[in-house]
Scaffold this motif. Sequence first.
Motif, PDB file in Angstrom:
ATOM      1  N   SER A 123      35.838  52.878  49.484  1.00 15.36           N
ATOM      2  CA  SER A 123      34.221  52.181  49.256  1.00 15.36           C
ATOM      3  C   SER A 123      33.622  51.383  50.159  1.00 15.36           C
ATOM      4  N   PRO A 124      32.408  51.337  50.498  1.00 11.86           N
ATOM      5  CA  PRO A 124      31.893  50.493  51.661  1.00 11.86           C
ATOM      6  C   PRO A 124      31.901  49.113  50.896  1.00 11.86           C
ATOM      7  N   PRO A 125      32.021  47.879  51.926  1.00  8.73           N
ATOM      8  CA  PRO A 125      32.005  48.006  53.174  1.00  8.73           C
ATOM      9  C   PRO A 125      33.030  48.480  54.021  1.00  8.73           C
ATOM     10  N   SER A 166      42.059  44.420  52.248  1.00  8.48           N
ATOM     11  CA  SER A 166      41.146  44.763  53.258  1.00  8.48           C
ATOM     12  C   SER A 166      40.578  43.802  54.070  1.00  8.48           C
ATOM     13  N   SER A 167      40.960  42.390  53.618  1.00 12.67           N
ATOM     14  CA  SER A 167      40.295  41.305  54.346  1.00 12.67           C
ATOM     15  C   SER A 167      41.215  41.049  55.713  1.00 12.67           C
ATOM     16  N   LEU A 215      40.176  41.119  63.388  1.00 15.96           N
ATOM     17  CA  LEU A 215      39.213  41.538  64.207  1.00 15.96           C
ATOM     18  C   LEU A 215      38.112  40.682  64.561  1.00 15.96           C
ATOM     19  N   LEU A 216      37.669  39.953  63.579  1.00 14.93           N
ATOM     20  CA  LEU A 216      36.619  39.066  63.619  1.00 14.93           C
ATOM     21  C   LEU A 216      37.080  37.518  64.572  1.00 14.93           C
ATOM     22  N   ALA A 217      38.317  37.232  64.273  1.00 17.02           N
ATOM     23  CA  ALA A 217      39.143  36.008  64.889  1.00 17.02           C
ATOM     24  C   ALA A 217      39.381  36.310  66.454  1.00 17.02           C
ATOM     25  N   ALA A 241      31.240  41.589  56.107  1.00 14.67           N
ATOM     26  CA  ALA A 241      30.794  42.126  54.873  1.00 14.67           C
ATOM     27  C   ALA A 241      32.095  42.524  54.231  1.00 14.67           C
ATOM     28  N   THR A 242      33.221  43.314  54.904  1.00 19.08           N
ATOM     29  CA  THR A 242      34.610  43.681  54.184  1.00 19.08           C
ATOM     30  C   THR A 242      35.214  42.310  53.810  1.00 19.08           C
ATOM     31  N   LEU A 243      35.321  41.022  54.768  1.00 18.80           N
ATOM     32  CA  LEU A 243      35.939  39.917  54.283  1.00 18.80           C
ATOM     33  C   LEU A 243      35.215  39.304  53.215  1.00 18.80           C
ATOM     34  N   GLU A 244      33.995  39.385  53.224  1.00 19.25           N
ATOM     35  CA  GLU A 244      33.542  38.589  52.216  1.00 19.25           C
ATOM     36  C   GLU A 244      33.576  39.242  50.714  1.00 19.25           C
TER      37      GLU A 244
END
Length: 220
Positions: free
Chosen positions: A65-67, A125-126, A132-134, A180-183
């Motif tokens: 499912s998204p995101p 998923s987080s 990636l973000l960090a 969005a996936t992390l949140e």
Amino acid sequence: MHPIADVITSAQQQIARQAQPNRFVGLLEHGQVPRERLGRLAGELYQLVSSDRRSMALLASRFPSPPAGDLFLTMAEGEGLALGLLMDFAAALGTDEEQLRGYEPRPPAQAYPAYLAQSARYGASSDIALALLANVRESGETYTRVADALVAQYGFQESAVAHFRFFADTPRSLLDQAEATLESGVAGGDDPAAAIRCARTVHSLEGEFWNCLARDLDVP
């Protein structure tokens, strides 16, 4: 729970404290990496990217499912594109895909994709979203330095280093999907501390990938 921005900042700060100089890239920038070691780079990357592509596809199947589904499908597609671009680098080295498939990887260099596969199978998923973000800034800078050094010191054409340019520039849209996936994951009960641990481990093992390539180079 801390705002997502605080989770990202905490991961970045912890990663910054464990950062070490990249010896392989430093040697590459001075033209001190022998061409044989460039062949090893291609071989290790072939194994790594092939594994990461499967890991991203697994994550997309676990979190459709998204995101999250959109993020991991995009990343799987990106790994596939990068694998194709790697063939141009290999060709410039006089190597083809059959030879890359037969390359015998060094276990320390493959610790990173092995950990990513473990995270894809068992993690939240987080975890990969935060990794990636960090790590995106440092990873992007590393790939930029590699591409620049291959052109300046070894005479490669830009077409041959497109693989490295690809990973040097992460689209803002992908980072938005990761945020969005992390949140969404944290809101659904994912543990931010576990995600930060994953981001730190990914950073450390990416460093080990490059360290492995520099090992045994007899250069001060």
